[in-house]
Structure formats: structure tokens, C-alpha cells
Design a protein around this motif. Structure first.
Motif, PDB file in Angstrom:
ATOM      1  N   ALA A 121       0.832  -1.209   0.000  1.00 38.99           N
ATOM      2  CA  ALA A 121       0.000   0.000   0.000  1.00 38.99           C
ATOM      3  C   ALA A 121       0.864   1.256   0.000  1.00 38.99           C
ATOM      4  N   ALA A 122       1.945   1.245   0.787  1.00 33.78           N
ATOM      5  CA  ALA A 122       2.841   2.408   0.829  1.00 33.78           C
ATOM      6  C   ALA A 122       3.417   2.681  -0.555  1.00 33.78           C
ATOM      7  N   GLU A 123       3.853   1.620  -1.236  1.00 36.72           N
ATOM      8  CA  GLU A 123       4.435   1.779  -2.581  1.00 36.72           C
ATOM      9  C   GLU A 123       3.381   2.216  -3.594  1.00 36.72           C
ATOM     10  N   LYS A 124       2.169   1.657  -3.482  1.00 36.54           N
ATOM     11  CA  LYS A 124       1.077   2.039  -4.404  1.00 36.54           C
ATOM     12  C   LYS A 124       0.718   3.515  -4.225  1.00 36.54           C
ATOM     13  N   LEU A 125       0.680   3.984  -2.973  1.00 35.61           N
ATOM     14  CA  LEU A 125       0.310   5.378  -2.720  1.00 35.61           C
ATOM     15  C   LEU A 125       1.345   6.347  -3.297  1.00 35.61           C
ATOM     16  N   ILE A 126       2.616   5.979  -3.206  1.00 37.32           N
ATOM     17  CA  ILE A 126       3.674   6.800  -3.832  1.00 37.32           C
ATOM     18  C   ILE A 126       3.444   6.851  -5.349  1.00 37.32           C
ATOM     19  N   GLU A 127       3.151   5.692  -5.912  1.00 31.87           N
ATOM     20  CA  GLU A 127       2.900   5.598  -7.369  1.00 31.87           C
ATOM     21  C   GLU A 127       1.696   6.467  -7.764  1.00 31.87           C
ATOM     22  N   MET A 128       0.637   6.436  -6.936  1.00 29.10           N
ATOM     23  CA  MET A 128      -0.566   7.225  -7.229  1.00 29.10           C
ATOM     24  C   MET A 128      -0.272   8.725  -7.164  1.00 29.10           C
ATOM     25  N   ALA A 129       0.517   9.138  -6.166  1.00 36.10           N
ATOM     26  CA  ALA A 129       0.881  10.556  -6.062  1.00 36.10           C
ATOM     27  C   ALA A 129       1.701  10.985  -7.273  1.00 36.10           C
ATOM     28  N   ASN A 130       2.613  10.126  -7.711  1.00 39.08           N
ATOM     29  CA  ASN A 130       3.432  10.457  -8.887  1.00 39.08           C
ATOM     30  C   ASN A 130       2.605  10.456 -10.170  1.00 39.08           C
ATOM     31  N   ASN A 131       1.589   9.585 -10.244  1.00 41.26           N
ATOM     32  CA  ASN A 131       0.683   9.595 -11.395  1.00 41.26           C
ATOM     33  C   ASN A 131      -0.125  10.886 -11.450  1.00 41.26           C
ATOM     34  N   ASN A 132      -0.283  11.520 -10.293  1.00 43.67           N
ATOM     35  CA  ASN A 132      -0.936  12.833 -10.230  1.00 43.67           C
ATOM     36  C   ASN A 132       0.097  13.959 -10.311  1.00 43.67           C
ATOM     37  N   PHE A 133       1.224  13.658 -10.940  1.00 41.89           N
ATOM     38  CA  PHE A 133       2.317  14.604 -11.217  1.00 41.89           C
ATOM     39  C   PHE A 133       3.158  14.956  -9.994  1.00 41.89           C
ATOM     40  N   GLY A 134       2.995  14.211  -8.880  1.00 43.57           N
ATOM     41  CA  GLY A 134       3.841  14.339  -7.701  1.00 43.57           C
ATOM     42  C   GLY A 134       4.620  15.631  -7.596  1.00 43.57           C
ATOM     43  N   PRO A 135       3.936  16.761  -7.297  1.00 43.46           N
ATOM     44  CA  PRO A 135       4.635  18.048  -7.277  1.00 43.46           C
ATOM     45  C   PRO A 135       5.594  18.201  -6.094  1.00 43.46           C
ATOM     46  N   ASP A 136       5.516  17.295  -5.125  1.00 39.42           N
ATOM     47  CA  ASP A 136       6.310  17.428  -3.909  1.00 39.42           C
ATOM     48  C   ASP A 136       6.922  16.078  -3.557  1.00 39.42           C
ATOM     49  N   ASN A 137       7.828  16.072  -2.567  1.00 37.31           N
ATOM     50  CA  ASN A 137       8.330  14.810  -2.030  1.00 37.31           C
ATOM     51  C   ASN A 137       7.167  14.074  -1.366  1.00 37.31           C
ATOM     52  N   ILE A 138       7.219  12.746  -1.400  1.00 36.02           N
ATOM     53  CA  ILE A 138       6.105  11.931  -0.890  1.00 36.02           C
ATOM     54  C   ILE A 138       6.662  10.900   0.085  1.00 36.02           C
ATOM     55  N   SER A 139       6.106  10.853   1.287  1.00 36.94           N
ATOM     56  CA  SER A 139       6.527   9.859   2.275  1.00 36.94           C
ATOM     57  C   SER A 139       5.312   9.225   2.930  1.00 36.94           C
ATOM     58  N   VAL A 140       5.393   7.906   3.137  1.00 37.78           N
ATOM     59  CA  VAL A 140       4.273   7.140   3.696  1.00 37.78           C
ATOM     60  C   VAL A 140       4.809   6.065   4.633  1.00 37.78           C
ATOM     61  N   ILE A 141       4.225   5.961   5.819  1.00 39.54           N
ATOM     62  CA  ILE A 141       4.436   4.800   6.694  1.00 39.54           C
ATOM     63  C   ILE A 141       3.061   4.276   7.074  1.00 39.54           C
ATOM     64  N   ILE A 142       2.876   2.970   6.976  1.00 32.39           N
ATOM     65  CA  ILE A 142       1.604   2.344   7.345  1.00 32.39           C
ATOM     66  C   ILE A 142       1.871   1.223   8.334  1.00 32.39           C
ATOM     67  N   ALA A 143       1.156   1.254   9.454  1.00 31.41           N
ATOM     68  CA  ALA A 143       1.240   0.165  10.433  1.00 31.41           C
ATOM     69  C   ALA A 143      -0.144  -0.433  10.609  1.00 31.41           C
ATOM     70  N   ARG A 144      -0.251  -1.748  10.464  1.00 29.98           N
ATOM     71  CA  ARG A 144      -1.554  -2.431  10.613  1.00 29.98           C
ATOM     72  C   ARG A 144      -1.540  -3.240  11.896  1.00 29.98           C
ATOM     73  N   LYS A 145      -2.540  -2.994  12.736  1.00 32.37           N
ATOM     74  CA  LYS A 145      -2.641  -3.742  13.984  1.00 32.37           C
ATOM     75  C   LYS A 145      -3.271  -5.106  13.711  1.00 32.37           C
TER      76      LYS A 145
END
Length: 254
Positions: free
Chosen positions: A229-253
């Protein structure tokens, strides 16, 4: 002392990217995940910091913030009040950034946001400064658990504009607080929230939440493992022209 079962209670994924528009420059975002080790039974600490003040200065500031929080957390032996600990660690990061600027006036305008979460069994302790965010995501809702220190964040809280309007507001990038030598003092937002099995805790910089819709973030987090999911979200932001740096951490309980 945490049992073995409690130590492995969270599945964690993380990813960061400079974004397609800024890929020629250093990534000013920094992320950190401190997980329990053989010698430490502390709960996981997650950190996202978004640097500002020129490409070099922003990268230095965000890295310093992650390092100060990680080291202080790892070496802390006395403080078990996690709200107090988060507050103290963020204040120490602020002092460290102020101190670095004294040594190097070239980067006097550098600064960083920070959002940090300690995942202690059934409670997420969150601390933040700036507009990097933390959410609890499940099938029922997406709940922001951080507080935006920003011009539009204040307008949303006052009821002047709604969340949708804040995303396109011309002053959406103006912060009202950040970790920077330009500020003498800061007041981190610190709180705690109950978390249940199946909840996902997502931390991200504005390179994600400002570019990918909350509905798409929720659907992606619920459809994949935290790392995927973290990698997909980065890809989605870049597909929307990623105007900024993108960082994601996901923790699932679990």
C-alpha cells in the motif's frame, strides 16, 4: 515488559520518493521506524518529517529531526508517559535544528515538519508540528489524528472553509508552526487514540494527502499489505504529477 506476541502486533510498511517534479533534487522528506529489538521492548515509533528552506537545508533538517527522535526514544529509560516523551523529543529536535543553524548560517532558513506515533498495544500516541499527518484508517472511517499547524488548518477549525476547499486554497502551503531556527519556541500537538485490531495507522507528508484523495488512500490501504500500500500510494501521487516529495508509513494492527 512486552511479550513476544505484543512485539509483533503491528505489520509495518514504508516508502519515500522525491516526486516526479523534484526528482533531480534531494528528497527533503525523511522517515524513521524504530521497532523493538532484542535489547529493547519498547513499542514501535514511526516518524515522518518534511523538510523546507532550500533543497539542502530541508533535507538536513528533516534528517536531524528523525535522528533526534530515534536516538532519544532508543536511549530513553525513565519516561513511560508517551505523550510527555513525544513532546520532549520534538522540543529536543527543535533545539538541535536551532543549534545547527548557529554553526552554518548558509542554511539559516531550514526547517521541518514532524509527525510521530508510538504504537503501544491498543493506544496510538501522536505528536506533530506542521502539516505532515497521521490517520487511523479502517472500513468505517478515515480519522485524522494529527493537527495541521497551517493557515488553512486554522480556517477549517474555525469553520470558515471545509476540507475540500482547503486543498485548493492559495495559502494552503503556509505553516503556522514548524521546527525551525526562525521560531524561538514551538508547542507540539500531542494526543492519544484507541486502536483496534485491523486498524491501519498511516503517517504521510503533504506530498501524499495534498495530491491523492482520502477515498483513494483509504481504498488502497485496505486493499493491500502495508508495504504494498505504501508503494502504491507513492505511485498514485506520482501519477498525479507528484509536485512534492512523498513519504508514507503504514502500520496495521493484527
Amino acid at each position: 515488559v512486552l511479550t513476544n506476541k505484543e512485539i509483533h502486533m503491528f505489520e509495518i510498511g514504508k516508502a519515500t520518493h522525491a516526486g516526479v517534479k523534484r526528482k533531480e533534487h534531494p528528497n527533503q522528506d525523511s522517515i524513521g521506524v524504530v521497532t523493538p529489538g532484542f535489547f529493547s521492548r519498547k513499542p514501535p515509533l514511526l516518524i515522518v518529517a518534511d523538510g523546507m528552506g532550500g533543497y539542502e537545508g530541508g533535507a538536513i533538517a528533516s534528517q536531524m529531526v528523525v535522528e533526534v527522535l530515534s536516538k532519544n526514544y532508543t536511549h530513553n529509560k525513565s519516561q513511560n508517559d508517551y505523550r510527555l516523551l513525544l513532546n520532549d523529543m520534538i522540543l529536543k529536535a527543535h533545539e538541535a535544528v536551532k543549534g545547527r543553524v548557529v554553526d552554518d548560517p548558509e542554511i539559516a532558513r531550514m526547517g521541518s515538519t514532524v509527525v510521530a506515533v508510538i504504537l503501544d498495544n491498543d493506544v496510538a500516541y501522536v505528536g506533530n508540528v506542521g502539516d505532515s499527518r497521521a490517520y487511523i484508517i479502517n472500513n468505517q472511517e478515515v480519522k485524522q489524528i494529527s493537527l495541521d499547524h497551517s493557515f488553512v488548518g486554522e480556517l477549517v477549525r474555525q469553520g470558515v472553509i471545509n476540507q475540500e476547499q482547503s486543498l485548493i486554497h492559495p495559502k494552503r502551503n503556509i505553516l503556522t508552526m514548524s521546527i525551525t531556527a526562525q521560531r524561538l519556541d514551538i508547542e507540539p500537538y500531542v494526543n492519544e487514540y484507541e486502536i483496534k485490531n485491523g486498524d491501519n495507522i498511516l503517517l504521510c507528508s503533504d506530498g501524499l494527502w495534498g495530491v491523492v484523495s482520502i477515498e483513494d488512500i483509504q481504498a488502497t490501504v485496505l486493499s493491500y499489505s502495508p508495504q504494498e500500500a505504501a508503494e502504491k500510494l507513492i505511485e498514485m501521487a506520482n501519477n498525479n504529477f507528484g509536485p512534492d516529495n512523498i513519504s508514507v508509513i503504514i502500520a496495521r494492527k493484527k
